[in-house]
Design an enzyme around this catalytic site. Structure first.
Site, PDB file in Angstrom:
ATOM      1  N   HIS A  42       1.723   4.630  -2.888  1.00  0.00           N
ATOM      2  CA  HIS A  42       1.896   6.082  -2.749  1.00  0.00           C
ATOM      3  C   HIS A  42       3.271   6.506  -3.291  1.00  0.00           C
ATOM      4  O   HIS A  42       3.403   7.523  -3.973  1.00  0.00           O
ATOM      5  CB  HIS A  42       1.807   6.490  -1.278  1.00  0.00           C
ATOM      6  CG  HIS A  42       0.440   6.493  -0.704  1.00  0.00           C
ATOM      7  ND1 HIS A  42      -0.615   7.173  -1.269  1.00  0.00           N
ATOM      8  CD2 HIS A  42      -0.057   5.911   0.429  1.00  0.00           C
ATOM      9  CE1 HIS A  42      -1.696   7.011  -0.529  1.00  0.00           C
ATOM     10  NE2 HIS A  42      -1.389   6.249   0.501  1.00  0.00           N
ATOM     11  N   HIS A  88       3.398   6.833  -6.925  1.00  0.00           N
ATOM     12  CA  HIS A  88       2.707   8.052  -7.366  1.00  0.00           C
ATOM     13  C   HIS A  88       3.687   9.232  -7.377  1.00  0.00           C
ATOM     14  O   HIS A  88       3.587  10.138  -8.219  1.00  0.00           O
ATOM     15  CB  HIS A  88       1.526   8.329  -6.433  1.00  0.00           C
ATOM     16  CG  HIS A  88       0.414   9.088  -7.065  1.00  0.00           C
ATOM     17  ND1 HIS A  88      -0.790   9.307  -6.437  1.00  0.00           N
ATOM     18  CD2 HIS A  88       0.297   9.713  -8.257  1.00  0.00           C
ATOM     19  CE1 HIS A  88      -1.586  10.004  -7.217  1.00  0.00           C
ATOM     20  NE2 HIS A  88      -0.944  10.281  -8.328  1.00  0.00           N
ATOM     21  N   HIS A 115       0.830  -1.208   0.000  1.00  0.00           N
ATOM     22  CA  HIS A 115       0.000   0.000   0.000  1.00  0.00           C
ATOM     23  C   HIS A 115       0.863   1.255   0.000  1.00  0.00           C
ATOM     24  O   HIS A 115       0.693   2.146  -0.853  1.00  0.00           O
ATOM     25  CB  HIS A 115      -0.912  -0.010   1.232  1.00  0.00           C
ATOM     26  CG  HIS A 115      -1.760   1.212   1.379  1.00  0.00           C
ATOM     27  ND1 HIS A 115      -3.093   1.251   1.048  1.00  0.00           N
ATOM     28  CD2 HIS A 115      -1.468   2.470   1.827  1.00  0.00           C
ATOM     29  CE1 HIS A 115      -3.580   2.447   1.275  1.00  0.00           C
ATOM     30  NE2 HIS A 115      -2.604   3.217   1.753  1.00  0.00           N
ATOM     31  N   GLU A 116       1.768   1.347   0.950  1.00  0.00           N
ATOM     32  CA  GLU A 116       2.580   2.563   1.054  1.00  0.00           C
ATOM     33  C   GLU A 116       3.468   2.742  -0.162  1.00  0.00           C
ATOM     34  O   GLU A 116       3.751   3.871  -0.584  1.00  0.00           O
ATOM     35  CB  GLU A 116       3.406   2.549   2.342  1.00  0.00           C
ATOM     36  CG  GLU A 116       2.577   2.576   3.618  1.00  0.00           C
ATOM     37  CD  GLU A 116       1.576   3.733   3.673  1.00  0.00           C
ATOM     38  OE1 GLU A 116       1.849   4.789   3.062  1.00  0.00           O
ATOM     39  OE2 GLU A 116       0.531   3.572   4.327  1.00  0.00           O
TER      40      GLU A 116
END
Length: 707
Positions: free
Chosen positions: A499, A502, A495-496
């Protein structure tokens, strides 16, 4: 040429103000005031000392003030270049230094760093107020917006719109009296968030549960017991063992502890960590902040803070958020009640004479039920989830297969803590495009949770490549032993890193628009989507290898493990829904309806009852008194975004599955249409461009969760 002139002015300005700053070291001795000689301009933590931060921040503030003064003193007609772009580039030094400093206030807040934070936070709030309410500056920006907007396009137009909207939403159009009050509110909220940032980590650290004997830890693996021993030693050895409280309400360790009284103690330590039942009470901070936010909204002409906050999101209104939530609650409730009944019946059958099942029993009996029905337990699979393998053979491998990225560890780049690792990110064409840092292990100086941030954001304007980091709170095994993760912790790492991608893959002109600078209810989409790679067979087989033997997880165990992911799915959805509704409940209140600190706990109970989520078996993922997302981390009236963006993420994952999840063409398309674009266009249009869907399909969320 105009761009180069602006940057030159900024650097010259910095040099002229350095000697005016009160500092403990001279500018020449302060590495924060010099351009870093490290690759990508990475912070040189081998040279940076705590004493350097305050003078560097003061110098950065002085530089930005001087640059703003130069903009407002310009007698030429306001233009995009001499006003909007000049403002965008006015605080280069301050931005660079503060990003480094605030990384430490979250991840390694030593007493020295905490003392500096107390000094700089009100100073920075003053500067923010000073700029946001600078009438001459806003008049110039408004002139460009009113007279030249139609002549702009692309990122220039987007930057103008975002800059103008920022000033308006801060209160630049308010009458003088209301503007003065808004400044006071901003300062007070900043002070309250500082108090929260000091008190909550301390409360969580103090909530540690001390254990006198190994017998009390029955049910834990030898590795977990060794971890409890190490945690006790690192916290002063008040007892031979201790159980550390993590940021969420439920504690994963409750799934294994046989001792019911110890389970009770752990759960109560968690849920009461900051509610005034001990020396820590954040309710006075919470209620004052809620009143101030309500007043902010009122000053800006909105009925409540949620209406003010949501205007700038994909959801747009609280009615839309509540409609989304109510549909989920309606579908969830009967299944949650059936799931709870099944666990209660199982628990009473397994433990004759058991009284009412308590929230601290839920994880314990659920784990036993899963083991009995699916022949699977966390202890059975954890040896296959070595933190290093999950990162390099899972997270990085998935990024290589989907986006063509490779990761080269750099041991020559200093970090702020020895546990950190640094990787140079290389694109498929051999070009270095970013630095990525990982800081995965918990420590008393780190706040709870997991997050991504940046030492430097990508910007073509600044010729800056991204320097990105992930922070988690995994238990670090004793020396000589591998650090093992649960499945939930595995997906957290994926998940992290979503980010991080991105930020890493951003290709934007301006800092203000790059990477994760998007609406809250879009920013979690790439990260939640990236979790889907964790269970793709090729990826899973590549990282799920035994920490000692290196052998892949046996096919039978793999099948049982993956089939158990959605075992009893109502709990995870229910705790998230409850926390989301608490967030909304606090932020739809008018000023005169905000409860007092003494009433806050009762308000939480009533808010959950009204939406049908007052279930003692499924408490909120975060209770009001330790809900860091909404009181300190920018998610006020925005926690719904995790569920909202999960819908987007599931839709995106479905597209990947149909096209081929590891086909380079699929990843490149996602990269081109979403990951690289930051906030340079309409977010819903970006989603539609990639998925081909005119709007998200919310029904996919329940299906993906096994509901």
């Amino acid at each position: 040429m105009k761009t180069k002139t602006i940057l030159t002015i900024g650097l010259t300005s910095a040099l002229t103000v350095l000697t005016a700053c009160k500092q403990s070291t001279s500018p020449a001795d302060n590495p924060l005031l010099q351009e870093s000689s490290l690759p990508f301009g990475a912070p040189d933590f081998s040279q940076i000392q705590p004493a350097h931060y305050l003078p560097a921040i003061e110098a950065g503030m002085a530089q930005q003030r001087e640059n703003i003064a130069r903009i407002t003193a310009n007698e030429e007609e306001p233009t995009f270049e001499n006003t909007v772009l000049a403002y965008e580039e006015s605080g280069l030094l301050l931005s660079r230094v503060s990003r480094i400093f605030f990384a430490l206030t979250n991840a390694d807040k030593t007493p020295e760093i905490a003392d500096i934070e107390k000094k700089v936070t009100p100073m920075l709030t003053d500067l923010e107020n000073e700029i946001a309410f600078n009438k001459q500056l806003f008049e110039r920006i408004k002139y460009v917006y009113d007279h030249q907007r139609d002549a702009l396009q692309g990122e220039d137009l987007r930057l103008l719109d975002e800059t103008y909207k920022y000033f308006v939403r801060k209160g630049a159009l308010l009458p003088d009296e209301q503007m003065a009050r808004m400044k006071e509110i901003n300062l007070r909220i900043s002070d309250l968030q500082q108090q929260w940032g000091d008190q909550l980590p301390e409360a969580t650290n103090d909530a540690v549960v001390w254990v006198e004997s190994k017998d009390e830890l029955a049910g834990l693996s030898e590795a977990d017991i060794a971890q409890c021993k190490q945690d006790a030693e690192s916290r002063g050895s008040k007892a031979p063992y201790c159980i550390v409280i993590v940021n969420t309400t439920q504690q994963a360790i409750l799934a294994s502890l046989d001792n019911r009284d110890l389970r009770r103690r752990v759960f109560e330590a968690s849920i009461h960590r900051a509610d005034g039942t001990n020396k820590h009470n954040t309710f006075p901070i919470v209620t004052e902040m809620a009143r101030l936010r309500a007043e902010q909204a009122q000053l800006m002409g909105y009925k409540d803070y949620a209406s003010y906050s949501l205007e700038n999101t994909m959801a747009q209104t609280s009615d839309n958020v509540y409609s989304f939530l109510k549909n989920l609650i309606k579908a969830y409730t009967p299944k949650a009640e059936a799931e709870t009944r099944a666990i209660e019946e199982y628990a009473k059958r397994l433990t004759p004479g058991l009284d009412q099942l308590q929230p601290y029993d839920r994880f314990y009996y659920s784990a036993k039920m899963k083991k009995e029905q699916l022949s699977i337990s966390d202890d059975e699979v954890k040896p296959y989830f070595n933190v290093d393998s999950v990162q390099k053979n899972g997270v990085f491998y998935a990024a290589n297969r989907a986006y063509g990225l490779t990761f080269k560890e750099r041991t020559d780049i200093p970090t702020y803590h020895p546990d950190m690792k640094v990787f140079e990110v290389v694109d498929r064409n051999g070009q270095s495009i970013a630095l990525f840092y990982s800081d995965y292990f918990r420590r008393p100086t780190k706040r709870g949770g997991a997050w991504m941030d940046e030492f430097a954001k990508q910007s073509h304007q600044r010729h800056q490549l991204p320097i990105v980091f992930n922070v988690c709170n995994y238990a670090k095994a004793p020396d000589g032993q591998p650090s093992l993760l649960t499945w939930d912790e595995v997906t957290t790492m994926f998940h992290e890193f979503g980010h991080a991608l991105h930020g890493i893959l951003s290709q934007c002109q301006y800092d203000k628009l790059s990477g994760t600078e998007v609406a809250r209810d879009f920013v979690e989409m790439p990260s939640q989507f990236n979790e889907s790679f964790a269970s793709i067979p090729e990826i899973f087989d590549h990282y799920a290898r035994h920490a000692e033997t290196g052998q892949p997880m046996p096919a039978d165990l793999k099948e049982r493990m993956l089939s158990s992911i959605n075992f009893q799915p109502c709990y995870a959805l229910g705790e998230n829904l409850a926390a989301t509704c608490l967030d909304m409940a606090w932020h739809v209140l008018p000023i005169n309806k905000v409860p007092t600190a003494e009433q806050a706990s009762a308000f939480e109970t009533e808010a959950l009852r009204q939406v049908g989520l007052l279930n003692p078996q499924i408490p909120p993922r975060y209770s009001t008194s330790y809900f860091n997302h909404i009181w300190s981390s920018g998610y006020a009236a925005g926690y719904y975004s995790y569920l909202w963006t999960e819908v987007l993420a599931v839709n995106v994952a479905d597209v990947f599955a149909k096209r081929g999840p590891l086909k380079p063409e699929t990843g490149q398309d996602f990269r081109d249409k979403i990951l690289s674009r930051g906030n340079t266009g309409d977010l819903m249009q970006m989603f539609s461009d990639f998925t081909g869907m005119p709007s998200p399909d919310a029904s996919a969320l329940l299906k993906a969760r096994g509901l």
